[in-house]
Design a protein around this motif. Structure first.
Motif, PDB file in Angstrom:
ATOM      1  N   ASP A   2       0.880  -1.172  -0.157  1.00 43.49           N
ATOM      2  CA  ASP A   2       0.047  -0.144  -0.017  1.00 43.49           C
ATOM      3  C   ASP A   2       0.797   1.352   0.038  1.00 43.49           C
ATOM      4  O   ASP A   2       0.478   2.340  -0.474  1.00 43.49           O
ATOM      5  CB  ASP A   2      -0.924  -0.037   1.289  1.00 43.49           C
ATOM      6  CG  ASP A   2      -2.096  -1.190   1.131  1.00 43.49           C
ATOM      7  OD1 ASP A   2      -2.228  -1.566  -0.008  1.00 43.49           O
ATOM      8  OD2 ASP A   2      -2.557  -1.378   2.154  1.00 43.49           O
ATOM      9  N   LEU A   3       2.023   1.159   0.554  1.00 46.53           N
ATOM     10  CA  LEU A   3       2.811   2.471   0.927  1.00 46.53           C
ATOM     11  C   LEU A   3       3.539   2.654  -0.444  1.00 46.53           C
ATOM     12  O   LEU A   3       3.764   4.228  -0.776  1.00 46.53           O
ATOM     13  CB  LEU A   3       3.814   2.017   1.848  1.00 46.53           C
ATOM     14  CG  LEU A   3       4.746   3.237   2.653  1.00 46.53           C
ATOM     15  CD1 LEU A   3       3.859   4.390   3.207  1.00 46.53           C
ATOM     16  CD2 LEU A   3       5.584   2.553   3.679  1.00 46.53           C
ATOM     17  N   ILE A   4       3.996   1.872  -1.278  1.00 52.20           N
ATOM     18  CA  ILE A   4       5.005   2.476  -2.351  1.00 52.20           C
ATOM     19  C   ILE A   4       4.240   3.157  -3.181  1.00 52.20           C
ATOM     20  O   ILE A   4       4.812   4.202  -3.538  1.00 52.20           O
ATOM     21  CB  ILE A   4       5.066   0.727  -3.202  1.00 52.20           C
ATOM     22  CG1 ILE A   4       6.366   0.213  -2.346  1.00 52.20           C
ATOM     23  CG2 ILE A   4       5.784   0.991  -4.585  1.00 52.20           C
ATOM     24  CD1 ILE A   4       6.542  -1.383  -2.949  1.00 52.20           C
ATOM     25  N   PRO A   5       2.943   2.544  -3.884  1.00 55.24           N
ATOM     26  CA  PRO A   5       2.415   3.778  -4.711  1.00 55.24           C
ATOM     27  C   PRO A   5       2.114   5.180  -3.914  1.00 55.24           C
ATOM     28  O   PRO A   5       1.854   6.314  -4.621  1.00 55.24           O
ATOM     29  CB  PRO A   5       1.107   3.158  -5.347  1.00 55.24           C
ATOM     30  CG  PRO A   5       0.722   2.103  -4.238  1.00 55.24           C
ATOM     31  CD  PRO A   5       2.033   1.677  -3.632  1.00 55.24           C
ATOM     32  N   LYS A   6       1.985   5.309  -2.795  1.00 53.87           N
ATOM     33  CA  LYS A   6       1.602   6.533  -1.978  1.00 53.87           C
ATOM     34  C   LYS A   6       2.928   7.301  -1.883  1.00 53.87           C
ATOM     35  O   LYS A   6       2.713   8.604  -1.978  1.00 53.87           O
ATOM     36  CB  LYS A   6       0.970   6.112  -0.498  1.00 53.87           C
ATOM     37  CG  LYS A   6      -0.215   5.516  -0.626  1.00 53.87           C
ATOM     38  CD  LYS A   6      -0.527   5.270   0.922  1.00 53.87           C
ATOM     39  CE  LYS A   6      -2.332   4.416   0.775  1.00 53.87           C
ATOM     40  NZ  LYS A   6      -2.401   4.181   2.327  1.00 53.87           N
ATOM     41  N   LEU A   7       3.993   6.672  -1.525  1.00 51.91           N
ATOM     42  CA  LEU A   7       5.200   7.292  -1.638  1.00 51.91           C
ATOM     43  C   LEU A   7       5.663   7.964  -2.852  1.00 51.91           C
ATOM     44  O   LEU A   7       6.561   8.967  -3.225  1.00 51.91           O
ATOM     45  CB  LEU A   7       6.239   6.591  -0.937  1.00 51.91           C
ATOM     46  CG  LEU A   7       6.139   6.059   0.514  1.00 51.91           C
ATOM     47  CD1 LEU A   7       7.134   5.152   0.922  1.00 51.91           C
ATOM     48  CD2 LEU A   7       6.119   7.416   1.412  1.00 51.91           C
ATOM     49  N   ASN A   8       5.249   7.196  -3.935  1.00 55.50           N
ATOM     50  CA  ASN A   8       5.595   7.514  -5.240  1.00 55.50           C
ATOM     51  C   ASN A   8       4.795   7.274  -6.331  1.00 55.50           C
ATOM     52  O   ASN A   8       4.524   5.817  -6.449  1.00 55.50           O
ATOM     53  CB  ASN A   8       7.130   7.106  -5.650  1.00 55.50           C
ATOM     54  CG  ASN A   8       7.997   7.628  -7.004  1.00 55.50           C
ATOM     55  OD1 ASN A   8       7.129   7.656  -8.071  1.00 55.50           O
ATOM     56  ND2 ASN A   8       9.196   7.954  -6.670  1.00 55.50           N
ATOM     57  N   GLY A  31      10.778   7.061   5.053  1.00 55.88           N
ATOM     58  CA  GLY A  31      11.661   8.040   4.364  1.00 55.88           C
ATOM     59  C   GLY A  31      12.481   7.176   3.673  1.00 55.88           C
ATOM     60  O   GLY A  31      12.977   7.370   2.655  1.00 55.88           O
ATOM     61  N   GLU A  32      13.256   5.897   4.517  1.00 54.36           N
ATOM     62  CA  GLU A  32      14.152   5.166   3.754  1.00 54.36           C
ATOM     63  C   GLU A  32      13.671   4.713   2.486  1.00 54.36           C
ATOM     64  O   GLU A  32      14.249   4.520   1.262  1.00 54.36           O
ATOM     65  CB  GLU A  32      14.654   4.159   4.639  1.00 54.36           C
ATOM     66  CG  GLU A  32      15.723   3.290   4.041  1.00 54.36           C
ATOM     67  CD  GLU A  32      16.265   2.255   5.183  1.00 54.36           C
ATOM     68  OE1 GLU A  32      17.194   1.588   4.513  1.00 54.36           O
ATOM     69  OE2 GLU A  32      15.519   2.067   6.093  1.00 54.36           O
ATOM     70  N   LEU A  33      12.362   4.060   2.808  1.00 57.56           N
ATOM     71  CA  LEU A  33      11.671   3.483   1.341  1.00 57.56           C
ATOM     72  C   LEU A  33      11.464   4.413   0.228  1.00 57.56           C
ATOM     73  O   LEU A  33      11.783   4.220  -0.904  1.00 57.56           O
ATOM     74  CB  LEU A  33      10.315   2.998   1.788  1.00 57.56           C
ATOM     75  CG  LEU A  33       9.404   2.126   0.706  1.00 57.56           C
ATOM     76  CD1 LEU A  33      10.185   1.029  -0.201  1.00 57.56           C
ATOM     77  CD2 LEU A  33       8.056   1.728   1.073  1.00 57.56           C
ATOM     78  N   SER A  34      11.210   5.710   0.338  1.00 57.66           N
ATOM     79  CA  SER A  34      10.932   6.711  -0.415  1.00 57.66           C
ATOM     80  C   SER A  34      12.282   7.077  -1.144  1.00 57.66           C
ATOM     81  O   SER A  34      12.258   7.234  -2.283  1.00 57.66           O
ATOM     82  CB  SER A  34      10.271   7.969   0.272  1.00 57.66           C
ATOM     83  OG  SER A  34      10.172   8.887  -0.487  1.00 57.66           O
ATOM     84  N   ALA A  35      13.371   7.003  -0.438  1.00 52.46           N
ATOM     85  CA  ALA A  35      14.695   7.337  -0.954  1.00 52.46           C
ATOM     86  C   ALA A  35      15.093   6.317  -2.006  1.00 52.46           C
ATOM     87  O   ALA A  35      15.513   6.585  -3.045  1.00 52.46           O
ATOM     88  CB  ALA A  35      15.604   7.466   0.186  1.00 52.46           C
ATOM     89  N   VAL A  36      15.000   4.874  -1.528  1.00 55.96           N
ATOM     90  CA  VAL A  36      15.209   3.858  -2.386  1.00 55.96           C
ATOM     91  C   VAL A  36      14.380   4.089  -3.387  1.00 55.96           C
ATOM     92  O   VAL A  36      14.697   3.697  -4.772  1.00 55.96           O
ATOM     93  CB  VAL A  36      14.829   2.561  -1.831  1.00 55.96           C
ATOM     94  CG1 VAL A  36      15.064   1.465  -2.634  1.00 55.96           C
ATOM     95  CG2 VAL A  36      16.030   2.368  -0.719  1.00 55.96           C
ATOM     96  N   LEU A  37      12.934   4.062  -3.662  1.00 55.47           N
ATOM     97  CA  LEU A  37      12.244   4.333  -4.569  1.00 55.47           C
ATOM     98  C   LEU A  37      12.485   5.401  -5.668  1.00 55.47           C
ATOM     99  O   LEU A  37      12.583   5.245  -6.905  1.00 55.47           O
ATOM    100  CB  LEU A  37      10.681   4.516  -4.330  1.00 55.47           C
ATOM    101  CG  LEU A  37       9.904   3.613  -3.614  1.00 55.47           C
ATOM    102  CD1 LEU A  37       8.677   4.076  -3.090  1.00 55.47           C
ATOM    103  CD2 LEU A  37       9.854   2.170  -4.443  1.00 55.47           C
TER     104      LEU A  37
END
Length: 254
Positions: A19-25, A110-116
């Motif tokens: 759920d978080l992946i498309p929300k972050l990017n 924040g870390e996941l967003s940076a990796v994406l």
């Protein structure tokens, strides 16, 4: 859209990350959410995603075994591992450079967003796009014909641009394939690397020029074959023909 497979055997973590992946990017979409490695392998039969985010320890097939499969099959997938602190050293030793990034659990937004964001830049690169194109070209059964045409086009390009500063990377840039792929295919079809073919073609051109006009200096010829260093040209000529330039000139005069 950058398509992602997520593999995690804990349903709550799997749901949260998916759920978080498309929300972050907004440029990412989760194409598959899998609870074990076997589901991922089955899904790979239908689609090759851009990215795999996988836990290390999963039932049936582990995340490490998945990545080993991806590497062995040369699948153009960016791999990211989900790992705990206690597994981190093991993950690094087991997969090394085959893994693009590591994410520690529990995953920090924040870390996941940076990796994406990093992955987004990677998927926009020419090298990544070429890897995908090369893979799918081969899978469609067009590879052999496409490769033969590619080699023909490269040979033709070299002959027509021999006076220019051509090298393996400039060929890769011009034909929109990776340098490694061009080198592999060129050697497979001609028995020579692009560099070897280029040298041989330049020396053959030099021999033709000297036969036509033995009085030509090496310095004059360099501009016609794309090498600026007369001394280097003379050494190449001797290596390829077994004769010095002056010896070849004398032979041409007789």
């Amino acid at each position: 859209m950058i398509r992602v497979f997520v593999a995690e055997d804990e349903p709550l973590i799997l749901r949260d990350i998916s759920d978080l992946i498309p929300k972050l990017n907004k440029n990412f979409s989760v194409a598959k959410s899998c609870t074990n490695g076997k589901q991922v392998l089955q899904a790979l039969n239908d689609e090759i995603p851009d990215v795999l985010i996988t836990d290390i320890q999963m039932p049936l097939i582990t995340g490490l075994e998945l990545i080993e499969h991806i590497v062995a099959e040369k699948l153009p997938i960016i791999c990211v591992i989900l790992t705990s602190y206690k597994e981190f050293d093991y993950a690094q030793k087991a997969v090394g450079l085959s893994v693009y990034r590591y994410l520690l659990k529990p995953v920090d937004e924040g870390e996941l967003s940076a990796v994406l964001h990093e992955i987004e830049k990677e998927t926009a690169s020419t090298e990544y796009k070429n890897r995908r194109r090369e893979y799918f070209s081969l899978q469609k059964g067009e590879g052999e014909y496409a490769n033969k045409k590619l080699i023909y086009d490269i040979e033709k390009y070299i002959l027509e641009h021999l006076h220019e500063n051509i090298n393996q990377q400039s060929l890769a840039d011009n034909f929109k394939y990776t340098a490694a792929y061009i080198s592999r295919m060129f050697k497979k079809h001609t028995g020579l690397s692009p560099t070897q073919y280029l040298i041989r073609t330049r020396i053959d051109k030099m021999k033709v020029l000297l036969k036509q006009n033995p009085s030509l200096s090496v310095k004059t010829i360099t501009s016609l074959i794309g090498i600026d260093d007369p001394l280097y040209v003379s050494k190449l000529f001797k290596k390829e023909t077994g004769m010095s330039v002056s010896e070849y000139k004398n032979e041409c005069k007789t």
